[in-house]
Design an enzyme around this catalytic site. Structure first.
Site, mmCIF file in Angstrom:
data_model
loop_
_atom_site.group_PDB
_atom_site.id
_atom_site.type_symbol
_atom_site.label_atom_id
_atom_site.label_comp_id
_atom_site.label_asym_id
_atom_site.label_seq_id
_atom_site.Cartn_x
_atom_site.Cartn_y
_atom_site.Cartn_z
ATOM 1 N N PRO A 153 0.786 -1.241 0.000
ATOM 2 C CA PRO A 153 0.000 0.000 0.000
ATOM 3 C C PRO A 153 0.815 1.287 0.000
ATOM 4 O O PRO A 153 0.815 2.064 0.957
ATOM 5 C CB PRO A 153 -0.832 -0.133 1.276
ATOM 6 C CG PRO A 153 0.029 -0.939 2.184
ATOM 7 C CD PRO A 153 0.758 -1.908 1.292
ATOM 8 N N CYS A 154 1.485 1.550 -1.111
ATOM 9 C CA CYS A 154 2.251 2.784 -1.220
ATOM 10 C C CYS A 154 1.343 4.012 -1.228
ATOM 11 O O CYS A 154 1.814 5.126 -1.003
ATOM 12 C CB CYS A 154 3.168 2.751 -2.442
ATOM 13 S SG CYS A 154 2.335 2.371 -3.971
#
Length: 184
Positions: A153-154
């Site tokens: 989850p950048c």
């Protein structure tokens, strides 16, 4: 999945003769088109975009030596999990991953996976967790190189002042993801 090419019954095959096979499919989601690719080890790409052609070209660019085989049946379970996650982030996204990158990138990606749903961190905060010597720009580059959107989850990384920073898949998608996760 690795396929070994046998030539003239040679007794030993080199690493170069091993072919990486990636099975993939594209589906419509609330965020746009999503392409999922998996190897024998796990999901190695979740790409988000506007068209299937754009995503297929991105996959081919990211994995130039792989044999890419379209197979919705092979990634159907993964597609279902991604769709569910997009609709309801509180459930989380639990996939077996095949993370391919430099050791530094993989270290950043592992730290990203530890950020809980509904929480954001700054590039500076993330760099300090990784190493006192890690620079926020290096962390940002590792985030930008992430081929496994959502599962790594950048989108949960923001500027120090809380503003949204660049997102490979588009700032509007990042905004939507962060808002949905905040409500989860």
């Amino acid at each position: 999945m690795n396929l070994t090419i046998i030539k003239d019954r040679s007794p030993a095959l080199s690493e170069a003769e091993s072919v990486d096979i990636l099975l993939h499919a594209t589906a419509d989601t609330e965020l746009g088109k999503v392409l999922i690719a998996r190897s024998a080890k796990g999901v190695c790409a979740i790409l988000i975009g506007d068209t299937a052609d754009e995503l297929a070209a991105d996959l081919a660019d990211r994995f130039p030596r792989a044999m890419l085989i379209a197979s919705e049946a092979a990634v159907q379970d993964d597609l279902t999990k991604v769709r569910r996650y997009i609709e309801n982030p509180a459930e989380g996204l639990h996939l077996a991953l095949d993370m391919r990158g430099t050791p530094f990138q993989r270290r950043v990606w592992e730290k990203l996976r530890a950020i809980s749903v509904g929480r954001t961190v700054s590039y500076r905060e993330l760099s300090q967790v990784i190493s006192p010597y890690a620079h926020p720009r290096a962390v940002a580059k590792a985030c930008a190189a992430n081929p496994i959107a959502l599962a790594i989850p950048c989108h949960r990384v923001v500027r120090s002042n809380g503003d949204l920073a660049g997102y490979r898949w588009g700032l509007e998608r990042k905004r939507v993801l962060i808002q949905r996760e905040a409500m989860a």
